[in-house]
Write an enzyme that holds these catalytic residues in place. Structure first.
Site, PDB file in Angstrom:
ATOM      1  CG  HIS A 116      48.332  45.764  43.013  1.00  0.00           C
ATOM      2  ND1 HIS A 116      47.379  44.807  43.307  1.00  0.00           N
ATOM      3  CD2 HIS A 116      49.135  45.849  44.106  1.00  0.00           C
ATOM      4  CE1 HIS A 116      47.604  44.334  44.519  1.00  0.00           C
ATOM      5  NE2 HIS A 116      48.656  44.948  45.025  1.00  0.00           N
ATOM      6  CD  GLU A 161      46.032  44.539  40.027  1.00  0.00           C
ATOM      7  OE1 GLU A 161      45.156  45.196  40.631  1.00  0.00           O
ATOM      8  OE2 GLU A 161      46.627  43.568  40.536  1.00  0.00           O
ATOM      9  CG  HIS A 169      42.618  45.227  43.222  1.00  0.00           C
ATOM     10  ND1 HIS A 169      43.935  45.023  43.542  1.00  0.00           N
ATOM     11  CD2 HIS A 169      42.079  45.910  44.261  1.00  0.00           C
ATOM     12  CE1 HIS A 169      44.187  45.548  44.737  1.00  0.00           C
ATOM     13  NE2 HIS A 169      43.072  46.088  45.195  1.00  0.00           N
ATOM     14  CD  GLU A 178      41.007  41.174  41.977  1.00  0.00           C
ATOM     15  OE1 GLU A 178      41.589  41.540  40.937  1.00  0.00           O
ATOM     16  OE2 GLU A 178      41.571  41.020  43.074  1.00  0.00           O
TER      17      GLU A 178
END
EC number: 3.4.17.24
Length: 1121
Positions: free
Chosen positions: A842, A845, A939, A1024
């Site tokens: 992504h 990010e 991420h 994350e």
């Protein structure tokens, strides 16, 4: 004799009733100490007397009797518990029957009706079916008739209204009451300011508010012109209630307006009645009084709801840029996007089906963690989908071509290996002109710009090559200047790449060799400007940042391909970022800041003549996006990873900013990166990004935007810093198309707003959502890392494939060279377990890339830990899965217009080449029985704090559902918890409490789940990292920076080494230096013994499963501590 006997019996009965009522009253006074059993006995005796003696019942209910008050008081004690028991025993039906019976008397007993309605007002709220029972029984009409006949009898009117308020909570009753004229009755009772009957007025407004929740009644109120009446009443109470003693009445009027304005007709009537101005003025006058906040918040909610919906100030919400795909799948997002008739995607939807009405919440509490417990309707309940796939979906012959990416598995090292020499580093200072107007005679550098274009490739972009040849490091050519000049009138020369001003103003860069014509040119600039400091020496950031080299960066830019064919370099990417040494605390939000911003937005509607509405930057005007009149700020985003589509000056120091959609899509607005210049020192600027899409953001909970000042960089402080005040994130009046909102109607965009005061004259500042990390930065870092390679490090960089945009996707292999070429050493080398890492699927990010940078630097480091880690594993790393998205400033998608992390189940080699070939690498490893020990995809998370992991667990997923499963079906080793547990002990930013191992349906096509299920990797994770900061541990209360992110990447490596020690402790016993690294190194092997055979216990209950997971977790954690 008979008569005397009857009189005597009645006297006995009366005295007994009075005695019992007295006992009950004493019990009520001593409610906290009373024995419930005694109360029940006394009440039972009273009930018996009432049931057997009709006259006794009438006397208790008669005027002047205190019997009913005593019984009501008995119901009220114990916090309504007795009322609940009364309802459960059918008491409501009895009371409603009494109302019906009493109404048949002519005339009905006022005292009886008063007592019964007082009782019903207390019982009704405890009975969920109260409204239905009243309607079916007929008591509803009795109350309405009683109301109509007693409008002047305030004593009876009050309990009747209280009961009517409860009746109205049933939607069918509300419609029926509206037809029966009750709405008009309410408007007869309520009225302008009065000190009399305020309790009655309060209940009437509450009843009216309940009635107006029905859209039918709301339309009736609009048709009968009640909206102006309500506004007049509110104004009158606002004007006269100077001591604010009747705030509840004022709130009741606003509640009625709030319900009426839930329908489109109501909103129109409110606007026509000048409601915006009335509520704005009254709210403004209430602002100094904190206790009136409920009135201000409700007024704000109504005004925002009634603010006329507008479309975004764009010709289309589709991205400015379009990339032609090799083929467009029918039914795919791109086909849907470009098959829509012109203008359809921008239809303003003022549907009443807006379930997304945002309540005004201006508290400063931490964000409720919506993701903490997975939604039950999204958790996978099909056990077959939670089991690993038995067979490989692709034949080995098809996968064999990927063998070339695993040379280390067959390498014999007989020919010897040499390290690539490091590229020479320039020691010269970089000279940058000051931000003065460019002399008219300054020529443009067309030849160089042509060279840049050729480097970007003017040939048609080739289709993705599944196996591109392994690259050889190209020599670094010095790019004399990426010329960035602009004419005085602001117009652009179409014959060349966009001319620009001297770099300091337009965001260009002069990357030059020492001496030569350019140095002379710089001196000419200085002479013509005649000011001191016209030429400044900039410190060489390559000396501050081991992996950064401005000249090398520019060289990398030349080979980066973008859809807009960018020719500019942003200063922060050129100078580099040196993390600040000071702490950046999570911002404490000022109370009421969101409300203040919203009121400023409402002022635009009330005072439209104060709004400039001047476009100062517009990418839709390709020929000349920058409109420069010398009076406004200048914006730019035409550089790698830049994202700003339009800038509109709303007021002198306020600008509305619109972000560009991801290419080949019409949404995903979150990432931004743009340049601002031409600012005034000390002026209070406000920036509003008006087309955000998520319903909430960490910007509401302490996160700040990032700013990079060129003047600060020139002064020796090249860094991104958290900045901005009065930051908040809220729903605005710009309507989202249902096409862009997944078919949902009535959705709105959100505004992220922040205020900023600039400290330097002639500065150029950059703003970003998070610390930028471009594709060219990655290429620079990889080349610098390769130069750090020593003879003890095995590092190979391959090109996995080419992207849709023609950029290369690098694949790294890192491990330790064998100590010798003996068979034992070669065998140990080849048989090291694999760890597979990926990142940046992504583009928005960017924190994921900084974590990956920390991992790569650690792996290539010279520490004993790094050496041991390389000896323990073979690392296969894809550091950027979505180069095209990163280059073109996308937030979520690749050039295919799709989220690549939802394509892992069946990726297309043409549309999703990086995912297709990365998955193929993993499938090849599974086919040769070398599946990775660990897979982790890095991420960033926009709504949660800390760093945490998502993993996959069959047992924990089943635990969250009500499905049944046998014990053998749920057999699972808890080894998937090992790595996050280790990280929670060693990495200060990591939070085990935020981790989840549940598999959701919506995540079944993500890397984590597919690698777990199809490749069979038990330790398959998404890691994350917060975009905001931490709320626990060492960094609690601090915003996260690149230093912490890189540290997280390094700590992940340390955790992998500990994982190795857990799974193979004997193998590492000889590495004595590891034993003293940290006191909490895990010493024992993780063993969770579970029987492999199915038991005869049948199915697990949820309680048994919970107990088993809890027990196994305790055992596991004991063994790992």
């Amino acid at each position: 004799g008979t008569t005397c006997r009857a009189v005597a019996e009645r006297a006995v009965f009366n005295s007994r009733v009075l005695m019992l009522l007295g006992q009950l009253e004493r019990l009520n006074r001593e409610a906290m100490l009373a024995d419930a059993e005694i109360g029940r006995q006394i009440t039972a005796k009273i009930l018996h007397l009432i049931q057997t003696q009709e006259k006794t019942r009438k006397e208790i209910m008669s005027k002047g009797s205190s019997g009913m008050e005593v019984i009501l008081a008995t119901l009220e004690v114990s916090g309504g518990r007795r009322v609940g028991v009364f309802v459960s025993k059918g008491g409501t039906g009895i009371l409603l029957q009494l109302v019906l019976s009493g109404s048949k008397e002519s005339p009905p007993s006022e005292e009886l009706m008063l007592q019964l309605h007082s009782l019903l007002a207390k019982v009704g709220p405890k009975d969920r079916k109260f409204g239905v029972k009243a309607r079916l029984n007929g008591a509803l009409n009795v109350t309405v008739n009683l109301l109509k006949q007693n409008l002047q009898n305030h004593k009876l009117l009050l309990p009747c209204l209280q009961v009517l308020r409860v009746y109205s909570s049933n939607s069918v009753n509300a419609v029926s009451l509206g037809k029966n004229g009750v709405l008009e009755l309410m408007f007869k009772i309520i009225g302008p300011y009065s000190k009399k009957n305020t309790s009655l007025l309060k209940v009437s407004l509450d009843t009216l508010g309940a009635l107006l929740k029905s859209k039918t009644n709301a339309r009736r109120a609009v048709d009968r012109a009640h909206v102006p009446v309500l506004l007049y009443i509110y104004q009158d109470w606002h004007r006269n209630d100077t001591r604010h003693r009747h705030m509840l009445i004022r709130k009741g009027v606003l509640g009625c307006l709030k319900n009426i304005t839930n329908i489109k007709l109501g909103r129109k009537a409110f606007i026509d009645a000048d409601g915006m101005r009335i509520l704005y003025n009254t709210s403004t006058e209430c602002l100094p009084v904190r206790t009136l906040d409920p009135l201000i918040n409700t007024s704000s909610l109504i005004m925002r709801k009634c603010f006329p919906k507008n479309r975004l100030p764009l010709p289309t919400i589709k991205s400015v840029f379009h990339h032609q795909l090799p083929h467009v799948p029918a039914g795919g997002p791109v086909a849907q996007l470009y098959n829509q008739p012109l203008g359809v995607d921008d239809v303003v939807d003022e549907s009443d089906d807006n379930d997304d009405v945002e309540t005004e919440n201006d508290t400063e509490n931490e964000e409720e963690d919506k993701d903490h417990h997975a939604r039950n309707d999204d958790i996978e309940t099909d056990i077959n989908k939670l089991r690993p796939k038995e067979t490989n979906s692709r034949p080995f012959e098809e996968l064999k071509i990927y063998e070339r990416f695993f040379l280390e598995l067959s390498e014999d090292f007989q020919s010897g290996v040499t390290a690539t020499p490091a590229a020479p580093k320039s020691q010269r200072p970089i000279i940058v002109p000051t931000a003065q107007a460019l002399p008219p005679k300054y020529p443009t550098a067309a030849p160089l710009q042509e060279e840049c274009h050729l480097a970007k490739g003017e040939q048609p972009h080739p289709e993705a090559s599944p196996l591109a040849p392994a690259p050889t490091p190209a020599p670094v050519h010095t790019l004399d200047t990426i010329n960035i000049t602009k004419d005085h009138d602001g117009c652009c020369d179409h014959s060349q790449v966009r001319p620009q001003q001297p770099p300091l103003l337009a965001g260009g860069v002069a990357a030059r060799q020492g001496g030569g014509a350019e140095e002379t040119l710089a001196e000419e600039w200085a002479e013509e400007e005649g000011g001191e400091g016209a030429v400044l020496e900039v410190p060489d950031t390559a000396l501050l940042l081991p992996l950064h080299d401005p000249d090398l960066y520019v060289e990398m830019v030349k080979s980066t391909r973008s859809v807009p064919q960018y020719s500019e370099v942003a200063y922060p990417d050129y100078f580099g970022h040196v993390a600040p040494t000071f702490r950046e605390h999570i911002l404490e939000r000022v109370y009421g800041v969101q409300r203040t911003k919203i009121f400023q937005d409402i002022e635009r509607l009330i005072h439209p003549n104060d709004i400039l509405d001047k476009v100062v930057y517009d990418l839709d005007i390709q020929s000349c996006p920058v409109i420069d009149d010398g009076e406004s700020l200048k914006f730019n985003s035409q550089f790698e990873s830049g994202n700003l589509r339009k800038a509109i000056q709303a007021r002198k120091f306020e600008y509305d900013l619109v972000l560009n959609s991801d290419i080949n899509s019409n949404h995903y607005h979150q990432w931004f990166y743009f340049e601002v210049s031409g600012m005034r020192v000390g002026a209070p600027y406000r920036f509003n990004i008006i087309n955000c899409e998520k319903s909430n953001s960490q910007f509401n909970y302490g996160m700040q935007v990032l700013m990079y000042s060129v003047q600060e960089a020139i002064s020796g402080r090249p860094r991104w810093v958290r900045t901005g005040t009065d930051i908040c994130y809220y729903k605005n009046h710009f309507s989202r198309s249902s096409i862009a909102a997944g078919g949902q109607k009535g959705k709105s965009y959100y505004t992220m707003t922040f205020s900023m005061t600039f400290n330097h004259k002639d500065d150029v500042c950059y703003f970003a959502y998070h610390y930028p990390y471009t594709y060219s930065t990655l290429k620079m870092h990889l080349q610098k890392l390769e130069a750090l390679r020593t003879p003890q490090i095995y590092m190979r960089q391959d090109i996995l494939c080419e992207t849709l945009g023609g950029n290369s996707c690098p694949l790294l292999t890192i491990t330790a060279m064998p100590e010798s070429t003996s068979n034992d050493q070669i065998c140990q080398f080849r048989n090291r377990p694999l760890v597979f890492l990926s990142s940046r699927v992504h583009p928005g990010e960017t924190n994921a890339s900084w974590v990956m940078k920390g991992t790569l630097e650690f792996l290539m480091g010279s520490s004993p830990l790094a050496h041991s880690l390389r000896e323990a594993y073979i690392f296969k790393i894809v550091p950027m899965l979505n180069p095209d998205g990163v280059v073109n400033g996308n937030h979520r998608c690749s050039l295919s217009g799709e989220d690549l992390n939802r394509q892992w189940q069946s990726p297309s080699p043409e549309l999703h080449p990086t995912i297709y070939h990365t998955k193929s690498l993993l499938q090849y490893l599974a086919a040769i029985q070398r599946a990775p020990l660990v897979f982790c995809d890095y991420h960033g998370h926009s709504r949660k704090k800390n760093v945490f992991m998502y993993g996959c667990s069959l047992k924990e997923t089943v635990w969250q559902t009500n499905i049944s499963a046998t014990s053998c079906e749920l057999h699972e080793d808890l080894g998937y918890r090992t790595l996050p547990k280790i990280l929670s002990q060693t990495a200060p930013a990591f939070s085990m409490a935020s981790c989840s191992f549940v598999v959701e349906r919506s995540k079944e096509a993500t890397a984590r789940v597919v690698v777990w299920r199809e490749i069979g990797v038990q330790r398959s994770y998404t890691m994350e990292s917060t975009l905001c900061g931490c709320d626990q541990g060492k960094y609690k209360g601090l915003q996260i920076g690149t230093r912490e992110l890189e540290e997280m990447g390094a700590q992940f490596c340390v955790a992998l080494l500990r994982l190795k020690r857990l799974t193979s402790p004997l193998e590492l016993r000889n590495h004595a230096h590891l034993l003293d690294v940290e006191s909490d190194l895990i010493e024992t092997r993780c063993k969770v013994s579970r029987s492999d055979t199915c038991t005869h216990r049948g199915y697990y209950s949820k309680q048994e499963l919970t107990l088993e997971i809890y027990t196994e977790t305790i055992i596991f954690e004991c063994e790992t501590n």
